[in-house]
Enzyme design. Structure first.
Site, PDB file in Angstrom:
ATOM      1  N   HIS A   1       0.830  -1.208   0.000  1.00 42.32           N
ATOM      2  CA  HIS A   1       0.000   0.000   0.000  1.00 42.32           C
ATOM      3  C   HIS A   1       0.864   1.257   0.000  1.00 42.32           C
ATOM      4  O   HIS A   1       2.004   1.258   0.479  1.00 42.32           O
ATOM      5  CB  HIS A   1      -0.930   0.002   1.211  1.00 42.32           C
ATOM      6  CG  HIS A   1      -2.090  -0.920   1.071  1.00 42.32           C
ATOM      7  ND1 HIS A   1      -3.388  -0.544   1.287  1.00 42.32           N
ATOM      8  CD2 HIS A   1      -2.152  -2.236   0.716  1.00 42.32           C
ATOM      9  CE1 HIS A   1      -4.201  -1.564   1.090  1.00 42.32           C
ATOM     10  NE2 HIS A   1      -3.460  -2.608   0.748  1.00 42.32           N
TER      11      HIS A   1
ATOM     12  N   ASP B   1      -7.974 -11.844  -3.931  1.00 45.08           N
ATOM     13  CA  ASP B   1      -6.982 -10.770  -3.844  1.00 45.08           C
ATOM     14  C   ASP B   1      -6.312 -10.577  -5.210  1.00 45.08           C
ATOM     15  O   ASP B   1      -5.144 -10.213  -5.310  1.00 45.08           O
ATOM     16  CB  ASP B   1      -5.936 -11.085  -2.768  1.00 45.08           C
ATOM     17  CG  ASP B   1      -5.147  -9.856  -2.318  1.00 45.08           C
ATOM     18  OD1 ASP B   1      -5.776  -8.812  -2.084  1.00 45.08           O
ATOM     19  OD2 ASP B   1      -3.918  -9.946  -2.210  1.00 45.08           O
TER      20      ASP B   1
ATOM     21  N   HIS C   1      -4.115  -5.183   7.689  1.00 46.08           N
ATOM     22  CA  HIS C   1      -2.956  -4.299   7.585  1.00 46.08           C
ATOM     23  C   HIS C   1      -2.727  -3.654   8.951  1.00 46.08           C
ATOM     24  O   HIS C   1      -2.646  -2.445   9.094  1.00 46.08           O
ATOM     25  CB  HIS C   1      -3.160  -3.261   6.488  1.00 46.08           C
ATOM     26  CG  HIS C   1      -3.015  -3.844   5.121  1.00 46.08           C
ATOM     27  ND1 HIS C   1      -1.804  -3.950   4.479  1.00 46.08           N
ATOM     28  CD2 HIS C   1      -3.933  -4.402   4.287  1.00 46.08           C
ATOM     29  CE1 HIS C   1      -1.988  -4.525   3.288  1.00 46.08           C
ATOM     30  NE2 HIS C   1      -3.270  -4.812   3.157  1.00 46.08           N
TER      31      HIS C   1
ATOM     32  N   LEU D   1       5.217  -8.503  -2.713  1.00 51.10           N
ATOM     33  CA  LEU D   1       4.019  -9.242  -3.102  1.00 51.10           C
ATOM     34  C   LEU D   1       2.814  -8.315  -3.049  1.00 51.10           C
ATOM     35  O   LEU D   1       2.537  -7.693  -2.024  1.00 51.10           O
ATOM     36  CB  LEU D   1       3.818 -10.435  -2.166  1.00 51.10           C
ATOM     37  CG  LEU D   1       2.608 -11.331  -2.423  1.00 51.10           C
ATOM     38  CD1 LEU D   1       2.716 -12.020  -3.777  1.00 51.10           C
ATOM     39  CD2 LEU D   1       2.481 -12.365  -1.308  1.00 51.10           C
TER      40      LEU D   1
ATOM     41  N   HIS E   1       0.819 -16.395  -1.039  1.00 51.12           N
ATOM     42  CA  HIS E   1       0.483 -15.516   0.084  1.00 51.12           C
ATOM     43  C   HIS E   1       0.545 -16.265   1.409  1.00 51.12           C
ATOM     44  O   HIS E   1       0.961 -15.706   2.427  1.00 51.12           O
ATOM     45  CB  HIS E   1      -0.924 -14.938  -0.104  1.00 51.12           C
ATOM     46  CG  HIS E   1      -1.016 -13.825  -1.098  1.00 51.12           C
ATOM     47  ND1 HIS E   1      -0.943 -14.052  -2.450  1.00 51.12           N
ATOM     48  CD2 HIS E   1      -1.174 -12.483  -0.937  1.00 51.12           C
ATOM     49  CE1 HIS E   1      -1.051 -12.893  -3.083  1.00 51.12           C
ATOM     50  NE2 HIS E   1      -1.183 -11.932  -2.193  1.00 51.12           N
TER      51      HIS E   1
ATOM     52  N   ASN F   1      -1.304 -12.260   6.127  1.00 54.05           N
ATOM     53  CA  ASN F   1      -0.665 -11.225   5.319  1.00 54.05           C
ATOM     54  C   ASN F   1      -0.912  -9.850   5.909  1.00 54.05           C
ATOM     55  O   ASN F   1      -2.051  -9.470   6.187  1.00 54.05           O
ATOM     56  CB  ASN F   1      -1.163 -11.282   3.879  1.00 54.05           C
ATOM     57  CG  ASN F   1      -0.816 -12.592   3.201  1.00 54.05           C
ATOM     58  OD1 ASN F   1      -1.694 -13.344   2.792  1.00 54.05           O
ATOM     59  ND2 ASN F   1       0.457 -12.885   3.103  1.00 54.05           N
ATOM     60  N   ALA F   2       0.157  -9.096   6.100  1.00 57.22           N
ATOM     61  CA  ALA F   2       0.096  -7.718   6.599  1.00 57.22           C
ATOM     62  C   ALA F   2      -0.592  -7.633   7.957  1.00 57.22           C
ATOM     63  O   ALA F   2      -1.441  -6.780   8.195  1.00 57.22           O
ATOM     64  CB  ALA F   2      -0.603  -6.801   5.589  1.00 57.22           C
TER      65      ALA F   2
END
Length: 365
Positions: free
Chosen positions: A141, A272, A194, A298, A250, A218-219
């Site tokens: 991001h 995604d 995130h 990624l 992922h 992820n994140a």
């Protein structure tokens, strides 16, 4: 006009039926009858032995068919994304915009609204992934647009997108809980993601009303021995569901298998998925099994929902019926549509997917 789907094995969402026909009319399922009770009317669709299941629902996708909706939102890019998703078994999508400028967010809201006004089908609403996320877990991001929400931000979203924005992903530790409640009160489903939340911060947010999380592992803060993090809170909280990207990139397939054992019905699939884009804020470079940013981070998958289901069956060892629920019923539950989607039952939407023995899919809706 009624349509009968015949010559298929039917997965209702609960069981598999042989020698039955599914009858639909005006977009709804009206009956499921033994094949011997169905009298041909000329409006049959012969599925030639395929498996007929509830069509898939993808709650996170950025583009498809060479169009990147999340960067260049328009009716055209939205229609291309819907077509890509239908080719991969999903009749319903939640097109997603990552952390970006307010101008592009506004264009995305307008595009979804215009798509609906023009009679477009298959779009449930808009998923805003950011900008209220933690920069420490930004992933691909754009950091320049990341910020904690203010009352003015919430007012702007509700004034411009109350009818369109249906999901928001945010980092709960970065957001005033009262502002989050305002979004929830407006009917927006909040996902934690995130995020670098501690276990305690995440669990408190879950108890306060956030019951979903975006792309497990992820994140987000990981599960560690002395710091259970967001992953640990997701595992531990009985009401929290999470999406997962089942491409083996992922998330390792073993991690999906472990998570499924722990979470059971609380784990569901997303793609995604992105499309190649070589300029602008979000650059997506296509590799064999993924997309990466200009710096190699990624940044998206090359999945369809059918590929995700297949991976769950063939690589993770999840039974087919449960993998199908992870792509239909469970995402429907996450957004409050389980009363109309995710099952083949009388009164439910007639959005169906036929899956051939070679995993080729055809969506009917």
């Amino acid at each position: 006009m009624s349509v009968a789907y015949i010559n298929a094995r039917i997965f209702t969402g609960e069981e598999i039926l042989d020698d039955h026909a599914v009858i639909t009319q005006d977009g709804k399922i009206t009956s499921i009858v033994p094949s011997s009770d169905w009298k041909a009317t000329g409006s049959e669709t012969d599925l030639k032995g395929a498996l007929l299941a509830p069509a898939f629902i993808d709650l996170q996708i950025y583009g498809g068919n060479s169009q990147v909706f999340s960067m260049y939102p328009s009716v055209t890019s939205l229609a291309a994304t819907v077509a890509y998703s239908k080719g991969g078994g999903a009749a319903w999508i939640m097109p997603t915009v990552a952390t970006i400028s307010p101008e592009i967010m506004l264009e995305a809201m307008k595009a979804v609204r215009a798509y609906w006004e023009q009679g477009g089908q298959g779009v449930l609403g808009l998923h805003l992934e950011g900008p209220f996320i933690n920069p420490k877990k930004k992933g691909a991001h754009l950091e320049q647009y990341i910020h904690a929400p203010t009352q003015e931000d919430i007012n702007w979203i509700l004034e411009n997108g109350r009818d369109v924005v249906k999901i928001m992903t945010l980092a709960p530790e970065c957001c005033d809980p009262e502002l989050v409640r305002q979004l929830e009160a407006a009917g927006i489903v909040i996902f934690a993601g995130h995020s670098n939340a501690t276990y305690a911060q995440a669990y408190t947010a879950f108890d306060a009303g956030i019951h979903h999380a975006t792309h497990l592992f992820n994140a987000m803060s990981p599960l560690e021995s002395r710091a259970p993090g967001l992953v640990g809170a997701i595992y531990d909280h009985p009401r929290v569901s999470a999406s997962i990207v089942a491409d083996g990139v992922h998330v390792d397939f073993a991690s999906i298998r472990i998570s499924k054992k722990i979470m059971k019905e609380r784990l569901f699939l997303i793609t995604d998925a992105v499309e190649e884009n070589k300029e602008g804020g979000y650059v997506y470079i296509k590799e064999t099994d993924r997309y990466v940013s200009a710096t190699g981070v990624l940044s998206g998958s090359r999945l369809t929902m059918t590929k995700a289901v297949r991976n769950c069956v063939e690589q993770v060892g999840i039974p087919l019926e449960e993998a199908l629920r992870m792509a239909s019923l469970y995402p429907a539950r996450a957004i409050g549509r389980e009363h109309v989607s995710g099952r083949i039952a009388v009164g439910y939407d007639a959005t169906l997917v036929a899956i051939a023995s070679n995993w080729e899919t055809t969506v009917y809706c």
